[in-house]
Design a protein around this motif. Sequence first.
Motif, PDB file in Angstrom:
ATOM      1  N   SER A  78       4.085   4.805   4.478  1.00 27.67           N
ATOM      2  CA  SER A  78       5.229   4.067   3.964  1.00 27.67           C
ATOM      3  C   SER A  78       4.931   3.481   2.585  1.00 27.67           C
ATOM      4  CB  SER A  78       5.575   2.936   4.945  1.00 27.67           C
ATOM      5  OG  SER A  78       6.283   1.895   4.322  1.00 27.67           O
ATOM      6  N   ASP A  79       5.890   3.630   1.665  1.00 35.70           N
ATOM      7  CA  ASP A  79       5.734   3.026   0.336  1.00 35.70           C
ATOM      8  C   ASP A  79       5.606   1.503   0.457  1.00 35.70           C
ATOM      9  OD1 ASP A  79       5.919   5.492  -0.875  1.00 35.70           O
ATOM     10  OD2 ASP A  79       8.041   5.312  -1.363  1.00 35.70           O
ATOM     11  N   GLU A  80       6.301   0.930   1.418  1.00 36.93           N
ATOM     12  CA  GLU A  80       6.243  -0.522   1.621  1.00 36.93           C
ATOM     13  C   GLU A  80       4.835  -0.961   2.033  1.00 36.93           C
ATOM     14  OE1 GLU A  80       8.201  -4.047   4.447  1.00 36.93           O
ATOM     15  OE2 GLU A  80       8.808  -1.948   4.709  1.00 36.93           O
ATOM     16  N   ALA A  83       2.429  -0.636  -0.871  1.00 38.01           N
ATOM     17  CA  ALA A  83       2.620  -1.729  -1.829  1.00 38.01           C
ATOM     18  C   ALA A  83       1.975  -3.018  -1.317  1.00 38.01           C
ATOM     19  CB  ALA A  83       4.106  -1.945  -2.086  1.00 38.01           C
ATOM     20  N   LYS A  84       2.066  -3.265  -0.010  1.00 39.37           N
ATOM     21  CA  LYS A  84       1.452  -4.472   0.556  1.00 39.37           C
ATOM     22  C   LYS A  84      -0.073  -4.410   0.450  1.00 39.37           C
ATOM     23  CE  LYS A  84       5.056  -5.917   3.789  1.00 39.37           C
ATOM     24  NZ  LYS A  84       5.391  -6.248   5.198  1.00 39.37           N
TER      25      LYS A  84
END
Length: 241
Positions: A78-80, A83-84
């Motif tokens: 996941s891109d999310e 990013a985290k």
Amino acid sequence: MINVTVWNEFRHEKSDENVKRIYPDGIHKCIADFLGKDKEINVRTATLDEPMHGLTDEVLDNTDVIIWWGHAFHHEVSDEIAAKVHQRVLRGMGFIALHSCHVAKPFIKLIGTSGALRWRTDDFERLWVVSPSHPIAEGLGDYVEIEDEEMYGEAYDIPTPDELVFISWFRGGEVFRSGCCWNRGRGKVFYFRPGHESNPTYHVPDIQKIITNAVKWAAPKQIIEKLDCPFIEISPEAARK
């Protein structure tokens, strides 16, 4: 205690009998097992197919160093979540990228280049220690030999490492920057090349020593709650405006 999360796709071990024979419980479990023998390290694991890839906010908030192994399914991350992880490193968490993670989403976000390289099938590898005084090389001799490993060769599209600890030589004549360190924000990043899933590399004692040393090198003194100037990702279209 250093809180370590070992992340793994955990797909090849389920679909390939040879890989399953070498790592019956997964590459992540093999790495977690030898790290767990060190009294300074507390280790947990996470895998791609868990909810949120096993990297919930609670897990990330309690991780000092993350070890990342991936190969064929980087696009499913996941891109999310990527990013985290990226933001957590900028705040102080250590990030150790293994083998094919030269193109893992969090690693690419951290180094800012493509991570492209040359490769071919198995070869004998001699991993030369080029920075013998570096903490990651502690306890090693002049080199580590790996009888069978996937070859990675230059040119390797990465920013110049802040510190280079290892270079590899293969019988085909290729060389490769196999142990690269960067500082990113308040965090430390280490890329370590050996570790193809069809080779028993993570059972080699000196490889285990390197990864354990890397965990201690990458462990933060402090992880801040937020960045004073948060990173904002700008699309190419917005940048042109």
